[in-house]
Design a protein around this motif. Sequence first.
Motif, PDB file in Angstrom:
ATOM      1  N   PHE A  95       0.880  -1.168   0.000  1.00  0.00           N
ATOM      2  CA  PHE A  95       0.000   0.000   0.000  1.00  0.00           C
ATOM      3  C   PHE A  95       0.913   1.212   0.000  1.00  0.00           C
ATOM      4  N   VAL A  96       0.740   2.100  -0.989  1.00  0.00           N
ATOM      5  CA  VAL A  96       1.708   3.179  -1.218  1.00  0.00           C
ATOM      6  C   VAL A  96       1.043   4.544  -1.302  1.00  0.00           C
ATOM      7  N   LEU A  97       1.858   5.558  -1.055  1.00  0.00           N
ATOM      8  CA  LEU A  97       1.531   6.928  -1.429  1.00  0.00           C
ATOM      9  C   LEU A  97       2.292   7.180  -2.712  1.00  0.00           C
ATOM     10  N   ALA A  98       1.607   7.706  -3.723  1.00  0.00           N
ATOM     11  CA  ALA A  98       2.214   7.895  -5.040  1.00  0.00           C
ATOM     12  C   ALA A  98       2.273   9.374  -5.396  1.00  0.00           C
ATOM     13  N   ALA A  99       3.258   9.691  -6.235  1.00  0.00           N
ATOM     14  CA  ALA A  99       3.507  11.082  -6.637  1.00  0.00           C
ATOM     15  C   ALA A  99       3.554  11.188  -8.160  1.00  0.00           C
ATOM     16  N   PRO A 100       2.420  11.047  -8.834  1.00  0.00           N
ATOM     17  CA  PRO A 100       2.446  11.036 -10.295  1.00  0.00           C
ATOM     18  C   PRO A 100       2.957  12.323 -10.925  1.00  0.00           C
ATOM     19  N   ASP A 101       2.693  13.472 -10.301  1.00  0.00           N
ATOM     20  CA  ASP A 101       3.100  14.734 -10.906  1.00  0.00           C
ATOM     21  C   ASP A 101       4.552  15.104 -10.589  1.00  0.00           C
ATOM     22  N   SER A 102       5.222  14.305  -9.783  1.00  0.00           N
ATOM     23  CA  SER A 102       6.601  14.594  -9.398  1.00  0.00           C
ATOM     24  C   SER A 102       7.589  13.653 -10.067  1.00  0.00           C
ATOM     25  N   ALA A 103       7.150  12.971 -11.106  1.00  0.00           N
ATOM     26  CA  ALA A 103       7.980  11.935 -11.705  1.00  0.00           C
ATOM     27  C   ALA A 103       9.214  12.464 -12.424  1.00  0.00           C
ATOM     28  N   ASP A 104       9.148  13.649 -13.022  1.00  0.00           N
ATOM     29  CA  ASP A 104      10.277  14.127 -13.832  1.00  0.00           C
ATOM     30  C   ASP A 104      11.584  14.254 -13.063  1.00  0.00           C
ATOM     31  N   PRO A 105      11.637  14.982 -11.923  1.00  0.00           N
ATOM     32  CA  PRO A 105      12.924  15.079 -11.230  1.00  0.00           C
ATOM     33  C   PRO A 105      13.363  13.740 -10.629  1.00  0.00           C
ATOM     34  N   VAL A 106      12.424  12.951 -10.132  1.00  0.00           N
ATOM     35  CA  VAL A 106      12.784  11.643  -9.576  1.00  0.00           C
ATOM     36  C   VAL A 106      13.406  10.786 -10.670  1.00  0.00           C
ATOM     37  N   ASN A 107      12.777  10.753 -11.832  1.00  0.00           N
ATOM     38  CA  ASN A 107      13.299   9.951 -12.926  1.00  0.00           C
ATOM     39  C   ASN A 107      14.578  10.535 -13.518  1.00  0.00           C
ATOM     40  N   GLY A 108      14.750  11.859 -13.441  1.00  0.00           N
ATOM     41  CA  GLY A 108      16.009  12.461 -13.873  1.00  0.00           C
ATOM     42  C   GLY A 108      17.172  11.997 -13.012  1.00  0.00           C
ATOM     43  N   LEU A 109      16.972  11.983 -11.689  1.00  0.00           N
ATOM     44  CA  LEU A 109      18.005  11.493 -10.769  1.00  0.00           C
ATOM     45  C   LEU A 109      18.225   9.999 -10.985  1.00  0.00           C
ATOM     46  N   ARG A 110      17.148   9.252 -11.153  1.00  0.00           N
ATOM     47  CA  ARG A 110      17.242   7.807 -11.404  1.00  0.00           C
ATOM     48  C   ARG A 110      18.048   7.538 -12.681  1.00  0.00           C
ATOM     49  N   PHE A 111      17.768   8.304 -13.733  1.00  0.00           N
ATOM     50  CA  PHE A 111      18.470   8.121 -15.003  1.00  0.00           C
ATOM     51  C   PHE A 111      19.969   8.380 -14.830  1.00  0.00           C
ATOM     52  N   GLN A 112      20.337   9.466 -14.115  1.00  0.00           N
ATOM     53  CA  GLN A 112      21.760   9.748 -13.896  1.00  0.00           C
ATOM     54  C   GLN A 112      22.438   8.623 -13.125  1.00  0.00           C
ATOM     55  N   LEU A 113      21.785   8.122 -12.085  1.00  0.00           N
ATOM     56  CA  LEU A 113      22.358   7.019 -11.303  1.00  0.00           C
ATOM     57  C   LEU A 113      22.549   5.781 -12.177  1.00  0.00           C
ATOM     58  N   GLY A 114      21.540   5.451 -12.958  1.00  0.00           N
ATOM     59  CA  GLY A 114      21.628   4.273 -13.824  1.00  0.00           C
ATOM     60  C   GLY A 114      22.688   4.400 -14.897  1.00  0.00           C
ATOM     61  N   ARG A 115      22.754   5.577 -15.518  1.00  0.00           N
ATOM     62  CA  ARG A 115      23.738   5.802 -16.574  1.00  0.00           C
ATOM     63  C   ARG A 115      25.157   5.706 -16.017  1.00  0.00           C
ATOM     64  N   GLU A 116      25.405   6.355 -14.874  1.00  0.00           N
ATOM     65  CA  GLU A 116      26.754   6.344 -14.294  1.00  0.00           C
ATOM     66  C   GLU A 116      27.119   4.954 -13.775  1.00  0.00           C
ATOM     67  N   HIS A 117      26.174   4.278 -13.152  1.00  0.00           N
ATOM     68  CA  HIS A 117      26.456   2.930 -12.644  1.00  0.00           C
ATOM     69  C   HIS A 117      26.762   1.980 -13.797  1.00  0.00           C
ATOM     70  N   SER A 118      26.003   2.086 -14.871  1.00  0.00           N
ATOM     71  CA  SER A 118      26.260   1.252 -16.057  1.00  0.00           C
ATOM     72  C   SER A 118      27.641   1.552 -16.642  1.00  0.00           C
ATOM     73  N   ARG A 119      27.988   2.846 -16.706  1.00  0.00           N
ATOM     74  CA  ARG A 119      29.297   3.231 -17.246  1.00  0.00           C
ATOM     75  C   ARG A 119      30.429   2.647 -16.400  1.00  0.00           C
ATOM     76  N   LEU A 120      30.315   2.731 -15.092  1.00  0.00           N
ATOM     77  CA  LEU A 120      31.366   2.226 -14.209  1.00  0.00           C
ATOM     78  C   LEU A 120      31.480   0.696 -14.264  1.00  0.00           C
ATOM     79  N   ARG A 121      30.381   0.041 -14.564  1.00  0.00           N
ATOM     80  CA  ARG A 121      30.400  -1.423 -14.703  1.00  0.00           C
ATOM     81  C   ARG A 121      30.769  -1.867 -16.111  1.00  0.00           C
ATOM     82  N   GLY A 122      30.888  -0.904 -17.029  1.00  0.00           N
ATOM     83  CA  GLY A 122      31.259  -1.234 -18.396  1.00  0.00           C
ATOM     84  C   GLY A 122      30.121  -1.767 -19.236  1.00  0.00           C
TER      85      GLY A 122
END
Length: 180
Positions: A95-122
């Motif tokens: 059971f969750v509280l959701a933030a549909p209108d706040s997705a852009d900055p959350v996903n922007g940070l998520r994308f940076q983390l994923g991109r950098e982690h992938s780069r460091l892992r090759g």
Amino acid sequence: MPKHGLFFGIMIPHIENEQFAACFQSFQTTHGFTNRPIGPDRLHMSLYHIHAGDELGEGEIQTAIRTGDVIRFRPFPVTFDRALTYRNTKSKMPFVLAAPDSADPVNGLRFQLGREHSRLRGSLGHRHRPIQPHVTLIWDRISVPEHSIEPLTMIVDEFALVHSHIGFSKYDVLKRWPLA
């Protein structure tokens, strides 16, 4: 079931923890949840999953720390304005509280983390799907349809690397990074 998890997340600060707890109290009264809510030391919004397995190596942790060290992102607000149960095939559902209108900055940070982690892992070229920002309050058998709630806003000013001891309801925050 794996014994260890490693993920980047946003830990809910103490002041918001109290607001989430008060919010949950009203839901518990209304919906009759029977399980215990997520403890204040584990209340979080997941950003990016790194690892789940029987072992957690120091190399995985160090790569994750190096990932966090290079991230630059500004603080941002997240407003939770919906409550619902995410359905699954297990006996207990989140059971969750959701933030549909706040997705852009959350996903922007998520994308940076994923991109950098992938780069460091090759492993360049890895695709990172957007997520619905949410905070799980409880795992329970009771299913609640999506509905609007009084908006609850928090300012995200840091993210953390979290080691989850799966099945023991225990998190170790390994490192925190401020957003600036």
